[in-house]
Design an enzyme around this catalytic site. Structure first.
Site, PDB file in Angstrom:
ATOM      1  CG  ASP A  47      -0.207  -0.174   2.540  1.00 12.68           C
ATOM      2  OD1 ASP A  47       1.024  -0.321   2.522  1.00 12.68           O
ATOM      3  OD2 ASP A  47      -0.855  -0.193   3.600  1.00 12.68           O
ATOM      4  CG  HIS A  48       3.478   2.410   2.951  1.00 15.67           C
ATOM      5  ND1 HIS A  48       2.508   1.626   3.514  1.00 15.67           N
ATOM      6  CD2 HIS A  48       3.817   3.325   3.895  1.00 15.67           C
ATOM      7  CE1 HIS A  48       2.275   2.052   4.752  1.00 15.67           C
ATOM      8  NE2 HIS A  48       3.060   3.085   5.002  1.00 15.67           N
ATOM      9  NE  ARG A  86       3.482   9.743  12.110  1.00 15.19           N
ATOM     10  CZ  ARG A  86       3.708   8.439  12.119  1.00 15.19           C
ATOM     11  NH1 ARG A  86       4.083   7.823  11.017  1.00 15.19           N
ATOM     12  NH2 ARG A  86       3.582   7.756  13.237  1.00 15.19           N
ATOM     13  CG  ASP A 140       2.277   1.662   9.217  1.00 15.81           C
ATOM     14  OD1 ASP A 140       2.811   1.947   8.133  1.00 15.81           O
ATOM     15  OD2 ASP A 140       1.584   2.466   9.874  1.00 15.81           O
TER      16      ASP A 140
HETATM   17  C1  MIC Z   1       4.329   6.552   8.105  1.00 17.09           C
HETATM   18  O1  MIC Z   1       3.164   6.905   8.145  1.00 17.09           O
HETATM   19  O2  MIC Z   1       5.284   7.264   8.454  1.00 17.09           O
HETATM   20  C2  MIC Z   1       4.630   5.146   7.584  1.00 17.09           C
HETATM   21  C3  MIC Z   1       5.280   5.295   6.269  1.00 17.09           C
HETATM   22  O3  MIC Z   1       3.431   4.449   7.420  1.00 17.09           O
HETATM   23  C4  MIC Z   1       5.520   4.451   8.617  1.00 17.09           C
HETATM   24  C5  MIC Z   1       6.073   3.166   8.180  1.00 17.09           C
HETATM   25  C6  MIC Z   1       7.233   3.295   7.259  1.00 17.09           C
HETATM   26  O4  MIC Z   1       8.065   4.188   7.417  1.00 17.09           O
HETATM   27  O5  MIC Z   1       7.319   2.484   6.345  1.00 17.09           O
HETATM   28  C7  MIC Z   1       4.857   4.230   9.972  1.00 17.09           C
HETATM   29  O6  MIC Z   1       3.967   4.968  10.327  1.00 17.09           O
HETATM   30  O7  MIC Z   1       5.290   3.353  10.726  1.00 17.09           O
HETATM   31 FE1  SF4 Z   2       0.134   5.064   4.963  1.00 16.76          FE
HETATM   32 FE2  SF4 Z   2       1.482   5.732   7.158  1.00 16.76          FE
HETATM   33 FE3  SF4 Z   2       0.090   7.547   5.788  1.00 16.76          FE
HETATM   34 FE4  SF4 Z   2      -1.196   5.697   7.125  1.00 16.76          FE
HETATM   35  S1  SF4 Z   2       0.119   7.293   7.994  1.00 16.76           S
HETATM   36  S2  SF4 Z   2      -1.646   6.370   5.050  1.00 16.76           S
HETATM   37  S3  SF4 Z   2       0.139   3.935   6.890  1.00 16.76           S
HETATM   38  S4  SF4 Z   2       1.886   6.438   5.090  1.00 16.76           S
END
Ligand code: MIC
Ligand code: SF4
Length: 638
Positions: free
Chosen positions: A62-63, A377, A117
């Site tokens: 999914d990433h 985030r 994750d």
């Molecule tokens: C994120 O939201 O920062 C990620 C990408 O989902 C990470 C995992 C990763 O770095 O692959 C997470 O939240 O753990």
């Molecule tokens: Fe994907 Fe991480 Fe963003 Fe959720 S927070 S959508 S798991 S990259």
């Protein structure tokens, strides 16, 4: 007993449920995603366990779905074939975001789940005890090993009242972030209770548990009640439901009260999820980009809200709107309802069911853009544009901005909120999950590099300070994601070149120029994602110690797993005494840690006391040079 303790007690393998003490938990389910999964499965492979020992393990793609080179596609093939071989369900690209899909199809109330994750606590929306973890910890759980955490305090979040129209679940978690900050949840489980819980649907609960991660919480959980039962019934999984509730006289370590009636639309300003303000106070700020989706807000209800609100409307010509449904199920239902038309016709751009812009996989905003996102985030640069101003908000606030081109309070803009009726049965097509047959060859394209070997801890270490940073350094700072760097997740030598790239472009060269490196950080070092690459890459570059005022939970565990010694200042103001390029002698360090002796270093003629608190298990891992080495020493009997 409260709900969290009930589930912990049922899964306790060792330790006592005393806050601050290490406990080991039996893990029922695991999930991985592609950006952390390749490393996790290489590590699982190194453990020589033919078939996973969990009840269910799922590998999601999914990433890394943008395939601008062979790398991501190589990783997907590797993940598909290794899953098939070792008894793991494979969810290919297009099925959706791991947390959303897991909630829909696999999560079970009362079970434990760990995922590579950090937003795995989304599962708490249906009463699971779900934790984010490093890939190696997930690999261990797949091999039948328990998961180790520090027993958290349990905080009751007592919800009263009912949200007003256009105020949403996102505003509840933003309010908690406003009250507690990104480090306020460390060492705690947030358990939701009170009359207000009954007013929230499962997807709304999941928005909250998802973003409990931003509080730094160990996890977040809602009870499994009639509303959960109703959700599972619509998913044709009523048999998976059990009631999971706290006793009526349950005790908690702390309590927070939130009156839903009084909440109003909130928004997190750049560059931290806890920089929360009232939407009405930012009214009129011009908005260049709006992105709706991510594991926080991409449910059927979120998408239908978009469809109903955008009906017969046009988005502002200076604002781009992207919408990513969270799963194939959500996308199919949106298409089937005919309401996808409203979204397309309003001028939105539809993205695939994946993380996408949340992790900088496309849709990087323009220079200095204001971007409103329904994500979780907004660390500086995470969108892919260093000077972009990313705000976090609900779909309601995002839609108001997309239509007006500026930050607008939806309660003032719109009339009554459209009623979203959920279909009695969600559209279910499990054919897109690949069930393992436990055979076949594992395909490794050139992007899959073998795991590195690390030395055991020497008796004494002479090290150089190669970086000094401030508070709240996230794993996005340590090892950025984004469309250019993420494809290197299976190639440690290549990805290491990007370590701290956006913080200090000379870091890699400096780290390589010394034998052993020390990083000095401040509060909440390593917050954010679970990516173990943020520990692996520094270790690969020779980092042996990280000294901070405090650490974030998952990153601390990852540092230990890869043999980096995490230490904290006994007196936080001693942080000021260490500067870049200082040399530090850690004489007799192994013995000091072994015997729990005081650790005093001398820097620039001043003595500095450093703290550590390792269990015997953690000491053994550190002495061995990391968890994988320790497993080998323990002869697989770990
Ligand atoms: C994120 O939201 O920062 C990620 C990408 O989902 C990470 C995992 C990763 O770095 O692959 C997470 O939240 O753990
Ligand atoms: Fe994907 Fe991480 Fe963003 Fe959720 S927070 S959508 S798991 S990259």
């Amino acid at each position: 007993m409260n709900l969290a303790r009930k589930i912990i007690e049922k899964h306790l393998v060792s330790g006592t449920m005393e806050a601050g003490k290490e406990i080991a938990l039996r893990i029922d389910q695991t999930l991985t995603q592609d950006a952390t999964g390749t490393m996790a499965y290489l590590q699982f492979e190194a453990m020589n366990v033919p078939k996973v020992k969990t009840e269910i393990s799922v590998s999601y793609v999914d990433h890394n779905t943008l395939q601008s080179g062979f790398e991501n596609a190589d990783d997907h093939k590797f993940l598909q074939t290794i899953a098939n071989k070792h008894g793991i369900i494979f969810s290919p690209a297009g099925n959706g975001i791991c947390h959303q899909v897991h909630l829909e199809r696999f999560g079970i109330p009362g079970k434990t789940l760990i995922g590579s994750d950090s937003h795995t606590p989304t599962g708490g929306g249906i009463g699971m005890l779900a934790f984010g973890a490093g890939g190696l910890d997930v690999a261990c759980a797949m091999a039948g090993q328990p998961f180790y955490i520090t027993m958290p305090k349990i905080v009751k979040v007592n919800l009263t009242g009912k949200l007003r129209d256009w105020v949403s679940a996102k505003d509840i978690i933003l309010e908690l972030l406003r009250l507690l900050s990104v480090k306020g949840g460390r060492g705690k489980i947030f358990e939701f209770a009170g009359e207000g819980v009954k007013t929230l649907s499962v997807p709304e609960r999941a928005t909250i548990t998802n973003m409990g991660t931003e509080l730094g919480a160990t996890t977040t959980i809602f009870p499994s009640d009639e509303i959960t039962k109703d959700f599972l019934k619509r998913q044709n999984r009523e048999k998976d439901w059990t009631e999971m509730i706290a006793d009526c006289d349950a005790e908690y370590d702390e309590e927070i009260n939130i009156d839903l009636n009084t909440l109003e639309p909130l928004i997190a300003m750049p560059h931290s999820p806890d920089n929360v303000k009232k939407v009405k106070d930012l009214k009129g700020t011009k908005v260049d980009q709006v992105c709706i989706g991510s594991c926080t807000n991409s449910s059927y209800a979120d998408m239908m809200l978009c469809a109903e609100t955008l009906k017969d409307k046009k988005i502002n010509k200076n604002t781009s709107l992207t919408i990513s449904p969270g799963s194939r199920q959500v996308f199919s239902m949106l298409a089937e309802s005919g309401k996808l038309f409203n979204i397309i016709n309003a001028g939105a751009r539809i993205l695939e069911c994946a993380c996408g812009p949340c992790i900088g996989m496309g849709q990087a905003p323009k220079t200095k853009a204001v971007s409103l996102r329904t994500f979780n985030r907004n660390f500086e640069g995470r969108s892919g544009t260093k000077d972009a101003q990313v705000y976090l908000c609900s779909p309601e606030v995002a839609l108001a901005a997309a239509l007006t081109g500026e930050i607008t309070d939806p309660t003032a803009l719109f009339g009554a909120k459209p009623k979203i009726n959920l279909p009695d049965h969600f559209y279910i097509n499990d054919d897109h999950f690949q069930k393992p047959t436990n055979d076949g060859e594992i395909v490794r394209g050139p992007n899959i590099k073998p795991l590195p070997k690390f030395e055991p801890m020497p008796d004494s270490i002479s090290a150089d300070v190669v970086l000094k940073v401030g508070d709240n350094i996230s794993t996005d700072h340590i090892l950025p994601a984004g469309a250019k760097i993420l494809p290197l997740r299976s190639n440690l030598p290549a990805i290491s070149e990007h370590t701290f790239g956006a913080v200090d472009k000379d870091f890699v060269a400096r780290a390589k120029s010394v034998k052993n490196g020390v990083i000095v950080g401040a509060e909440n070092y390593g917050q954010g994602s679970s990516r173990e690459h943020a520990a692996l890459a520094p270790r690969y570059l020779g980092i042996k110690f990280v000294i901070t005022k405090s650490f974030a939970r998952i990153h601390l565990a990852n540092l230990i797993n890869f043999g980096i010694i995490p230490l904290t200042f006994d007196n936080p103001s001693d942080y000021e005494l260490i500067k870049l390029t200082d040399k530090i002698e850690f004489n007799d360090i192994k013995n000091i840690i072994k015997e729990n002796k005081d650790l005093i270093i001398t820097v620039n003629g001043k003595n500095i006391k450093l703290n550590y608190s390792f269990t015997q298990r953690q000491k053994d891992i550190l002495f061995a040079g990391g968890l994988l080495n320790w497993i080998k020493i323990a002869g697989g009997n770990f």
